[in-house]
Design a protein around this motif. Structure first.
Motif, PDB file in Angstrom:
ATOM      1  N   LYS A 228       0.829  -1.216   0.000  1.00  0.00           N
ATOM      2  CA  LYS A 228       0.000   0.000   0.000  1.00  0.00           C
ATOM      3  C   LYS A 228       0.861   1.263   0.000  1.00  0.00           C
ATOM      4  O   LYS A 228       0.511   2.268  -0.621  1.00  0.00           O
TER       5      LYS A 228
ATOM      6  N   VAL B 117       1.948   2.622  -3.318  1.00  0.00           N
ATOM      7  CA  VAL B 117       0.858   3.347  -3.985  1.00  0.00           C
ATOM      8  C   VAL B 117       0.763   4.761  -3.426  1.00  0.00           C
ATOM      9  O   VAL B 117       0.696   5.748  -4.170  1.00  0.00           O
ATOM     10  N   GLU B 118       0.787   4.857  -2.093  1.00  0.00           N
ATOM     11  CA  GLU B 118       0.681   6.168  -1.432  1.00  0.00           C
ATOM     12  C   GLU B 118       1.821   7.096  -1.828  1.00  0.00           C
ATOM     13  O   GLU B 118       1.632   8.306  -1.991  1.00  0.00           O
TER      14      GLU B 118
ATOM     15  N   GLY C  52       3.679   6.807  -4.604  1.00  0.00           N
ATOM     16  CA  GLY C  52       3.747   6.999  -6.044  1.00  0.00           C
ATOM     17  C   GLY C  52       5.049   6.566  -6.699  1.00  0.00           C
ATOM     18  O   GLY C  52       5.583   7.287  -7.548  1.00  0.00           O
TER      19      GLY C  52
ATOM     20  N   TYR D 247      -2.029  -8.165  -5.090  1.00  0.00           N
ATOM     21  CA  TYR D 247      -1.746  -6.722  -5.051  1.00  0.00           C
ATOM     22  C   TYR D 247      -1.739  -6.079  -6.436  1.00  0.00           C
ATOM     23  O   TYR D 247      -1.741  -4.852  -6.550  1.00  0.00           O
TER      24      TYR D 247
ATOM     25  N   MET E  37      -4.397  -3.409  -7.536  1.00  0.00           N
ATOM     26  CA  MET E  37      -4.215  -2.141  -6.822  1.00  0.00           C
ATOM     27  C   MET E  37      -3.051  -1.350  -7.414  1.00  0.00           C
ATOM     28  O   MET E  37      -3.160  -0.139  -7.649  1.00  0.00           O
ATOM     29  N   TRP E  38      -1.942  -2.029  -7.664  1.00  0.00           N
ATOM     30  CA  TRP E  38      -0.769  -1.351  -8.225  1.00  0.00           C
ATOM     31  C   TRP E  38      -1.054  -0.826  -9.625  1.00  0.00           C
ATOM     32  O   TRP E  38      -0.704   0.300  -9.951  1.00  0.00           O
ATOM     33  N   LYS E  39      -1.685  -1.654 -10.447  1.00  0.00           N
ATOM     34  CA  LYS E  39      -1.963  -1.259 -11.825  1.00  0.00           C
ATOM     35  C   LYS E  39      -2.918  -0.054 -11.866  1.00  0.00           C
ATOM     36  O   LYS E  39      -2.746   0.857 -12.665  1.00  0.00           O
TER      37      LYS E  39
ATOM     38  N   ALA F  76      -3.053   2.245  -9.801  1.00  0.00           N
ATOM     39  CA  ALA F  76      -2.291   3.422  -9.374  1.00  0.00           C
ATOM     40  C   ALA F  76      -1.243   3.827 -10.405  1.00  0.00           C
ATOM     41  O   ALA F  76      -0.499   4.787 -10.196  1.00  0.00           O
TER      42      ALA F  76
ATOM     43  N   ILE G 269       1.315   2.008 -11.337  1.00  0.00           N
ATOM     44  CA  ILE G 269       2.629   1.435 -11.015  1.00  0.00           C
ATOM     45  C   ILE G 269       2.911   0.266 -11.953  1.00  0.00           C
ATOM     46  O   ILE G 269       2.058  -0.608 -12.150  1.00  0.00           O
TER      47      ILE G 269
END
Length: 308
Positions: free
Chosen positions: A82, A85-86, A88, A102, A105-107, A109, A111
């Motif tokens: 997490k 992501v926060e 960046g 995960y 979530m990464w994609k 964002a 990442i």
């Protein structure tokens, strides 16, 4: 020297620095990125706020993209997943596990997700789940390893997936880089040579041990536990292998190596510490800046590959 990996990560040269525990911290990651490669912070077992602090310190040293290597066996993996992501970060590489839960979530964002794989099957699975690229890592690497060599693994992974393949394991100069390009890889992940970079905050005794290493100086411990690790031979490895031969339990072997990597990297104990390094250590003869390392590798590779 443009490839799909340089385009994916927004970097000048297709060279990624390995996310080595205790070695790959903000100074090294930033220096590699500033030199045109892609630096990585190795999260290893570090607490979440330590990783956050490392990311922020790297941002103070570079405005170039860099990433974080997340060891999925870490007790903090969920929180670190997490944090990236926060904060960046540009990309995440993963090891010691499966990052599928995960990846969405990464994609989302933005990442880039680049798992490290040691088999064709895992490479295919990672592509199915949306990985942007994979690192095919051969057993020549330092640290935790699989069974396949770089020479055999890389072309099989290249043939099996459509996403870019990054080769790792046994790459230390332009010859190795040119070789993995001929195998179909579009970038190299290099660890051991960056251990002796001037910007690497590694005890000088550790660096000098790598520089002094001969071709036969690395050996693998932990095969009996199912977690093989490549490192340079010393008193600790001799004791470990002796205990393995005598049938020591997993707990006894773990106790022997508890805190031993930090002992070597930070304190310079190259006798009882774990001196992780790949088989390529015998080729490494001097300490250089990250920029010198990258420029030397690229220049030699371009000559060999006849790139103008």
């Amino acid at each position: 020297m443009k490839t799909r990996v340089t385009e994916l990560l927004g970097i000048e040269y297709p060279i990624i620095q390995g996310g080595m525990a205790w070695v790959a911290e903000h100074n090294l990651a930033a220096a590699v990125s500033n030199a045109g490669g892609f630096g990585l912070i190795g999260a290893a077992n570090a607490p979440t706020e330590v990783v956050r602090d490392q990311i922020r310190k790297a941002k103070e040293l570079t405005d170039k993209p860099f990433g974080v290597n997340i060891m999925l066996l870490s007790p903090h993996a969920e929180e670190i997943a997490k944090i990236v992501v926060e904060e960046g970060v540009a990309a995440v590489t993963t090891g010691a596990g499966n990052p599928e839960k995960y990846m969405e979530m990464w994609k989302a964002a933005g990442i880039k997700v680049i798992p490290v794989v040691a088999s064709v099957a895992l490479a295919r699975r990672m592509e199915r789940y949306g990985a942007d690229a994979v690192v095919a890592e051969g057993c020549e690497s330092g640290g935790h390893i699989g069974e396949q060599t770089t020479m055999t693994l890389v072309p099989q992974v290249v043939d099996a997936v459509n996403i870019p393949v990054i080769a790792a394991g046994g790459i230390g100069d332009g010859r190795g880089f040119a070789a993995i390009r001929m195998l179909g890889a579009e970038a190299a992940q290099i660890g051991t040579r960056f251990v002796v970079a001037k910007e690497a905050v590694v005890h000088d005794a550790y660096k000098q041990r790598v520089i002094a290493a001969k071709d036969i100086d690395s050996e693998v411990t932990g095969r009996s536990t199912g977690h093989p690790v490549r490192q340079l031979r010393n008193k600790m490895t001799r004791e470990y292998l002796k205990m393995e031969k005598e049938g020591a339990s997993f707990e006894e072997l773990e106790y022997l190596t508890l805190g031993s990597l930090r002992k070597a990297v930070v304190e310079g104990d190259i006798v009882d510490g774990t001196v992780m390094a790949g088989q390529i250590a015998g080729l490494i003869k001097q300490e250089q800046t990250c920029s010198q390392i990258i420029q030397e590798i690229i220049k030699e590779a371009e000559q060999l590959l006849k790139i103008n």
